[in-house]
Design an enzyme around this catalytic site. Structure first.
Site, PDB file in Angstrom:
ATOM      1  N   THR A   1      11.987   8.993  -4.404  1.00  0.00           N
ATOM      2  CA  THR A   1      10.890   8.307  -5.448  1.00  0.00           C
ATOM      3  C   THR A   1      10.214   9.454  -6.006  1.00  0.00           C
ATOM      4  OG1 THR A   1      10.521   6.704  -3.236  1.00  0.00           O
ATOM      5  CG2 THR A   1       8.843   6.945  -5.114  1.00  0.00           C
TER       6      THR A   1
ATOM      7  N   LYS B   1       9.976   0.976  -8.519  1.00  0.00           N
ATOM      8  CA  LYS B   1       9.816   1.365  -7.349  1.00  0.00           C
ATOM      9  C   LYS B   1       8.463   1.620  -7.175  1.00  0.00           C
ATOM     10  CE  LYS B   1      10.267   3.472  -3.361  1.00  0.00           C
ATOM     11  NZ  LYS B   1      10.112   2.709  -2.205  1.00  0.00           N
TER      12      LYS B   1
ATOM     13  N   LYS C   1       1.676  10.786  -3.090  1.00  0.00           N
ATOM     14  CA  LYS C   1       2.503  11.330  -4.145  1.00  0.00           C
ATOM     15  C   LYS C   1       2.777   9.980  -4.855  1.00  0.00           C
ATOM     16  CE  LYS C   1       6.630  10.872  -2.964  1.00  0.00           C
ATOM     17  NZ  LYS C   1       7.822  10.296  -3.078  1.00  0.00           N
TER      18      LYS C   1
END
Ligand SMILES: NC(=O)c1ccc[n+]([C@@H]2O[C@H](COP(=O)([O-])OP(=O)(O)OC[C@H]3O[C@@H](n4cnc5c(N)ncnc54)[C@H](OP(=O)(O)O)[C@@H]3O)[C@@H](O)[C@H]2O)c1
Length: 295
Positions: free
Chosen positions: A94, A170, A238
């Protein structure tokens, strides 16, 4: 198929195992070498350097974050230097939309192929080959990768021809999950302080207003106080940072994402970044002055 595999963390180890089980030949690299031992025992070749894992039709990266992917791709002995022309980099981490765009340009210039294929599903889903793969890239390159995707997931969904579309999709998905965890955490803290047991609360909610698996699954993790990491809170932070970067670039205000950013910062500042991101509920409980159970 010959597959180079880089990054044997919680997700990567399970995915690489399933590729081996499906009969693919694997050359695996991990920064911490000990994590390659189990795969080596099952027949995988172990690479000492990232470049050694590039002698393959497809090179998969499943690394923590942008910094790790940049080091492995653009660094000395990295993918960009070592992959043969025509080979495909499948990036499953990701990562940011901006880095995915940079990878698209760099691989094209090196006459290599690039596909973004981030996944929905935690390590248990990866182990059970139940991942959802969100893929994007050129149609013929995606078709080449399909046998790999079939070996590790329950379904592949194509986000578009531009790889970064998969990364954007995503990231927004993770923002939605985090907002579910945050709101469940707040609601359960209120219910608990008002004398309703979390298990009973979730039992009623999941049979009435919130019947989808997302609420039931995360509600159960909170009620059962299972905070051992499947997806670490620091990785959740993150991802919310990356959502906000993308929102900034496209001038899209996202107040909920901004709030989640602060909540993750608070969690990490309190030393809980290595817990599962469900620990957002721990924060809500602490803020409510609850001292037993999750607190
Ligand atoms: N866990 C989940 O539920 C989940 C679900 C979907 C997507 N993801 C995404 O999948 C990716 C991997 O997640 P994970 O849970 O497997 O994380 P993880 O267990 O923390 O593993 C991270 C991997 O990245 C490597 N790495 C980190 N920094 C590096 C660097 N600077 N250079 C080289 N290698 C480096 C680690 O190597 P070492 O072993 O040497 O530390 C390890 O192989 C992340 O992008 C995450 O957001 C996770």
């Amino acid at each position: 198929m010959e597959i180079g595999f880089i990054g044997l963390g919680q997700m990567g180890a399970a995915i690489a195992y399933n590729l081996l089980q499906a009969g693919h030949q694997l050359i695996a690299y991990n920064r911490t070498r000990e994590k390659t031992a189990q795969l080596a025992a099952l027949g995988a070749q172990v690479a000492e350097r990232p470049a050694e894992a590039c002698n393959a039709d497809i090179v998969v990266t499943m690394l923590a974050d942008d910094r790790a992917v940049e080091a492995i791709v653009f660094g000395q002995d990295g993918l960009l230097e070592a992959m043969p022309s025509g080979a495909t980099h499948v990036s499953m981490s990701t990562i940011s939309v901006a880095l995915s765009e940079r990878l698209t340009t760099a691989h094209r210039a090196a006459v290599q192929r690039y596909v973004a294929a981030p996944v929905f599903g935690r390590p248990d889903a990866a182990a059970a080959r139940k991942l959802f793969i969100i893929a994007a890239g050129q149609a013929d390159t995606l078709a080449r990768c399909q046998p790999l995707f079939d070996a590790i997931g329950q379904r592949t969904l194509v986000a578009g021809g531009d790889p970064s579309a998969a990364n954007l999709l995503k990231l927004t998905g993770n923002m939605l999950i985090a907002s579910v965890i945050e709101s469940l955490g707040e609601a359960i803290a209120l219910a608990r302080k008002g004398g309703i047991a979390p298990e009973r609360y979730m039992d009623i909610m999941s049979q009435t207003l919130f019947t989808i698996a997302m609420h039931a699954n995360y509600g159960a993790l909170i009620a059962d106080e299972r905070l051992e990491p499947g997806f670490k809170a620091r990785l959740g932070l993150k991802d919310i940072r990356l959502v906000l970067q993308a929102a900034d670039a496209l001038e899209v205000p996202m107040p909920t994402a901004s709030l989640l950013h602060d909540q993750f910062i608070a969690l990490c500042a309190q030393g809980d970044g290595e817990l599962d991101w469900t620990a957002l509920a721990l924060l809500a409980a602490r803020n409510a002055g609850l001292t037993d159970g999750l607190a």
